[in-house]
Design a protein around this motif. Structure first.
Motif, PDB file in Angstrom:
ATOM      1  N   GLY A 241      23.574  47.564  41.990  1.00 36.46           N
ATOM      2  CA  GLY A 241      22.662  46.447  42.196  1.00 36.46           C
ATOM      3  C   GLY A 241      23.390  45.231  42.742  1.00 36.46           C
ATOM      4  O   GLY A 241      24.246  45.332  43.618  1.00 36.46           O
ATOM      5  N   ALA A 242      23.074  44.063  42.187  1.00 33.82           N
ATOM      6  CA  ALA A 242      23.689  42.815  42.655  1.00 33.82           C
ATOM      7  C   ALA A 242      25.183  42.751  42.334  1.00 33.82           C
ATOM      8  O   ALA A 242      25.916  42.007  42.977  1.00 33.82           O
ATOM      9  CB  ALA A 242      22.973  41.619  42.026  1.00 33.82           C
ATOM     10  N   THR A 243      25.643  43.540  41.379  1.00 38.15           N
ATOM     11  CA  THR A 243      27.075  43.612  41.098  1.00 38.15           C
ATOM     12  C   THR A 243      27.822  44.125  42.329  1.00 38.15           C
ATOM     13  O   THR A 243      28.964  43.732  42.597  1.00 38.15           O
ATOM     14  CB  THR A 243      27.347  44.533  39.889  1.00 38.15           C
ATOM     15  N   GLY A 244      27.164  44.975  43.082  1.00 36.13           N
ATOM     16  CA  GLY A 244      27.770  45.524  44.288  1.00 36.13           C
ATOM     17  C   GLY A 244      28.033  44.494  45.368  1.00 36.13           C
ATOM     18  O   GLY A 244      28.850  44.733  46.277  1.00 36.13           O
ATOM     19  N   ASN A 245      27.372  43.341  45.275  1.00 38.01           N
ATOM     20  CA  ASN A 245      27.640  42.285  46.263  1.00 38.01           C
ATOM     21  C   ASN A 245      29.106  41.851  46.215  1.00 38.01           C
ATOM     22  O   ASN A 245      29.688  41.450  47.221  1.00 38.01           O
ATOM     23  CB  ASN A 245      26.730  41.079  46.020  1.00 38.01           C
ATOM     24  N   GLY A 246      29.694  41.958  45.031  1.00 38.71           N
ATOM     25  CA  GLY A 246      31.097  41.605  44.878  1.00 38.71           C
ATOM     26  C   GLY A 246      32.024  42.593  45.561  1.00 38.71           C
ATOM     27  O   GLY A 246      33.123  42.229  46.015  1.00 38.71           O
ATOM     28  N   VAL A 247      31.576  43.855  45.643  1.00 46.39           N
ATOM     29  CA  VAL A 247      32.369  44.870  46.344  1.00 46.39           C
ATOM     30  C   VAL A 247      32.443  44.511  47.828  1.00 46.39           C
ATOM     31  O   VAL A 247      33.506  44.583  48.454  1.00 46.39           O
ATOM     32  CB  VAL A 247      31.752  46.274  46.154  1.00 46.39           C
ATOM     33  N   PHE A 248      31.311  44.095  48.376  1.00 44.45           N
ATOM     34  CA  PHE A 248      31.288  43.679  49.784  1.00 44.45           C
ATOM     35  C   PHE A 248      32.174  42.453  50.016  1.00 44.45           C
ATOM     36  O   PHE A 248      32.896  42.382  51.010  1.00 44.45           O
ATOM     37  CB  PHE A 248      29.853  43.366  50.219  1.00 44.45           C
ATOM     38  N   SER A 249      32.129  41.506  49.091  1.00 46.86           N
ATOM     39  CA  SER A 249      32.934  40.290  49.237  1.00 46.86           C
ATOM     40  C   SER A 249      34.417  40.619  49.304  1.00 46.86           C
ATOM     41  O   SER A 249      35.157  40.082  50.140  1.00 46.86           O
ATOM     42  CB  SER A 249      32.681  39.336  48.061  1.00 46.86           C
ATOM     43  N   GLU A 250      34.857  41.511  48.423  1.00 51.40           N
ATOM     44  CA  GLU A 250      36.274  41.895  48.396  1.00 51.40           C
ATOM     45  C   GLU A 250      36.682  42.627  49.672  1.00 51.40           C
ATOM     46  O   GLU A 250      37.736  42.353  50.245  1.00 51.40           O
ATOM     47  CB  GLU A 250      36.544  42.783  47.174  1.00 51.40           C
ATOM     48  N   ALA A 251      35.837  43.531  50.129  1.00 50.21           N
ATOM     49  CA  ALA A 251      36.147  44.289  51.341  1.00 50.21           C
ATOM     50  C   ALA A 251      36.229  43.375  52.555  1.00 50.21           C
ATOM     51  O   ALA A 251      37.137  43.512  53.397  1.00 50.21           O
ATOM     52  CB  ALA A 251      35.088  45.366  51.569  1.00 50.21           C
ATOM     53  N   LYS A 252      35.324  42.419  52.645  1.00 55.64           N
ATOM     54  CA  LYS A 252      35.330  41.496  53.787  1.00 55.64           C
ATOM     55  C   LYS A 252      36.562  40.596  53.787  1.00 55.64           C
ATOM     56  O   LYS A 252      37.141  40.321  54.838  1.00 55.64           O
ATOM     57  CB  LYS A 252      34.039  40.659  53.794  1.00 55.64           C
ATOM     58  N   GLU A 253      36.955  40.143  52.613  1.00 55.34           N
ATOM     59  CA  GLU A 253      38.146  39.306  52.512  1.00 55.34           C
ATOM     60  C   GLU A 253      39.382  40.059  52.998  1.00 55.34           C
ATOM     61  O   GLU A 253      40.222  39.517  53.723  1.00 55.34           O
ATOM     62  CB  GLU A 253      38.359  38.841  51.066  1.00 55.34           C
ATOM     63  N   ARG A 254      39.487  41.333  52.617  1.00 54.16           N
ATOM     64  CA  ARG A 254      40.629  42.141  53.013  1.00 54.16           C
ATOM     65  C   ARG A 254      40.614  42.421  54.521  1.00 54.16           C
ATOM     66  O   ARG A 254      41.670  42.410  55.173  1.00 54.16           O
ATOM     67  CB  ARG A 254      40.642  43.458  52.232  1.00 54.16           C
ATOM     68  N   LYS A 255      39.438  42.652  55.051  1.00 58.53           N
ATOM     69  CA  LYS A 255      39.318  42.942  56.484  1.00 58.53           C
ATOM     70  C   LYS A 255      39.635  41.703  57.326  1.00 58.53           C
ATOM     71  O   LYS A 255      40.221  41.811  58.412  1.00 58.53           O
ATOM     72  CB  LYS A 255      37.905  43.433  56.793  1.00 58.53           C
ATOM     73  N   LYS A 256      39.281  40.546  56.816  1.00 63.28           N
ATOM     74  CA  LYS A 256      39.593  39.300  57.528  1.00 63.28           C
ATOM     75  C   LYS A 256      41.104  39.065  57.576  1.00 63.28           C
ATOM     76  O   LYS A 256      41.646  38.608  58.583  1.00 63.28           O
ATOM     77  CB  LYS A 256      38.909  38.116  56.844  1.00 63.28           C
ATOM     78  N   LYS A 257      41.786  39.373  56.480  1.00 62.30           N
ATOM     79  CA  LYS A 257      43.241  39.187  56.414  1.00 62.30           C
ATOM     80  C   LYS A 257      43.969  40.196  57.300  1.00 62.30           C
ATOM     81  O   LYS A 257      44.979  39.893  57.917  1.00 62.30           O
ATOM     82  CB  LYS A 257      43.722  39.320  54.970  1.00 62.30           C
ATOM     83  N   ASP A 258      43.427  41.430  57.331  1.00 69.95           N
ATOM     84  CA  ASP A 258      44.050  42.481  58.131  1.00 69.95           C
ATOM     85  C   ASP A 258      42.963  43.238  58.892  1.00 69.95           C
ATOM     86  O   ASP A 258      42.377  44.198  58.377  1.00 69.95           O
ATOM     87  CB  ASP A 258      44.823  43.442  57.236  1.00 69.95           C
ATOM     88  N   PRO A 259      42.684  42.838  60.129  1.00 70.00           N
ATOM     89  CA  PRO A 259      41.629  43.465  60.935  1.00 70.00           C
ATOM     90  C   PRO A 259      41.824  44.965  61.141  1.00 70.00           C
ATOM     91  O   PRO A 259      40.863  45.682  61.438  1.00 70.00           O
ATOM     92  CB  PRO A 259      41.726  42.712  62.268  1.00 70.00           C
TER      93      PRO A 259
END
Length: 361
Positions: A241-259
């Motif tokens: 559910g909405a807890t999964g929004n945090g999974v997306f946040s973490e993945a995006k942060e990592r992708k921004k640091k290392d494309p």
């Protein structure tokens, strides 16, 4: 002579009074009849069949399960030209203590069909339905025995199997993860299918599973995803559910640091492609396992409106019924991998593969 004149005048006055009185009586009768006709017209006007829903604690904007259900309610309202608040509506639950209160509130507002969204609402729906046997209820993801309740289930394990195939085929590290919300049967089905699908295409795949214990804690989802990605996991499937929004946040942060990082998220219930967007060219959403809650809500609402409410029954939607499937990956999944996914999809729909509802120990 004077007496005669006086008598004539008196007679004229009395006659005039009688005529005016008669006219007045007719004038008074006219509005009464009009009111009677108006009242009759109102009573003959058929009340539109109304529907409403109560969310679980994930909230109506969880971009997942509750949101999909609300989209179904809104679609029904639009189809039938209804107004929000009258013909269709929702109430949001902040805690499980709100479930019965919200259900009863919608009953008092005289909605014809009320949905309880989520496994966690089973007890509340059962109690309120028992107190209101003349009212109709629909329970998503759980079952209660009552003639005025229709239970709606999905074969989440079948759709999750395809998500597992996609994850295992797209993983470069050989490590994938599953993040669940509350440890309940419906989420167990997601995990079981995911594990089974991944192992079907890579028996040596390493799978990390973690239940956060909540559907409304994005921070827990982020912490869990951080731990998994740090351990080498490169694809995470969430059913939280909405807890999964945090999974997306973490993945995006990592992708921004290392494309160049191979970091993916598989969404759940609704198409969560937008949740993984970083910019016009970069997105961490591999695909999403769609669960047709919105379709089921429209289907059942129309059945009830047409006098065909399936009370006392359990309706189950799987791959064969188009109740679960994977969303368009927008090119993230290459054609050769998609061909493998489609092959398994066909076998499951035909019954050639039976996907378990619990992880095999």
């Amino acid at each position: 002579m004077k007496k005669r004149k006086f008598g004539l005048v008196l007679s004229s006055v009395l006659a005039a009074s009688a005529i005016l009185g008669a006219c007045g009586a007719k004038d008074e009768e006219k509005p009464a009849k009009e009111n009677e006709n108006a009242s009759s017209g109102e009573s003959n006007k058929e009340k539109a069949f109304s529907v409403a829903m109560v969310t679980d604690v994930g909230g109506v904007d969880d971009k997942s399960f509750n949101q999909s259900a609300w989209e179904g309610v809104q679609a029904y309202g639009k189809e039938n030209d209804l107004k929000k608040g009258e013909g269709f509506d929702y109430l949001q639950s902040k805690t499980d203590a709100d479930y019965e209160t919200n259900l009863n509130s919608l009953i008092r507002r005289n909605f014809d069909l009320v949905y309880g969204i989520g496994f966690m609402m089973a007890d509340a729906v059962e109690a309120v339905a028992s107190d209101n046997p003349e009212k109709h209820f629909a329970l998503i993801d759980a079952e209660v025995k009552a003639d005025n309740v229709v239970n709606v289930l999905f074969k989440e394990q079948e759709g999750a199997f395809l998500a597992g195939v996609a994850a295992a085929k797209m993983s470069k590290s050989g490590k994938i993860g599953f993040v669940g919300g509350v440890d309940i049967p419906v989420i167990n089905r997601f995990e079981a299918g995911f594990v089974e699908g991944a192992k079907a295409v890579n028996p040596k795949i390493e799978i990390k599973s973690k239940y956060t214990g909540a559907f409304d804690k994005a921070d827990l989802g982020k912490i869990t995803a951080n731990s998994m990605y740090s351990s080498g996991v490169d694809v995470i499937f969430h059913a939280a559910g909405a807890t999964g929004n945090g999974v997306f946040s973490e993945a995006k942060e990592r992708k921004k640091k290392d494309p160049n990082a191979n970091v993916w998220v598989i969404g759940v219930d609704a198409d969560q492609y937008a949740e993984g967007k970083i910019d016009d060219k970069t997105n961490v959403t591999l695909t999403s396992m769609l669960k047709g809650v919105n379709t089921a809500v429209v289907d059942i609402s129309n059945k009830a409106k047409n006098g065909e409410f399936p009370g006392g029954k359990t309706l189950t939607y799987g791959l064969a019924e188009d109740g679960v499937k994977l969303a368009d990956s927008r090119g993230a999944i290459p054609a050769d991998v998609q061909a493998v996914i489609d092959e398994y999809k066909e076998k499951i729909a035909k019954g050639e593969i039976k996907v378990p509802e619990k992880v095999k120990k």
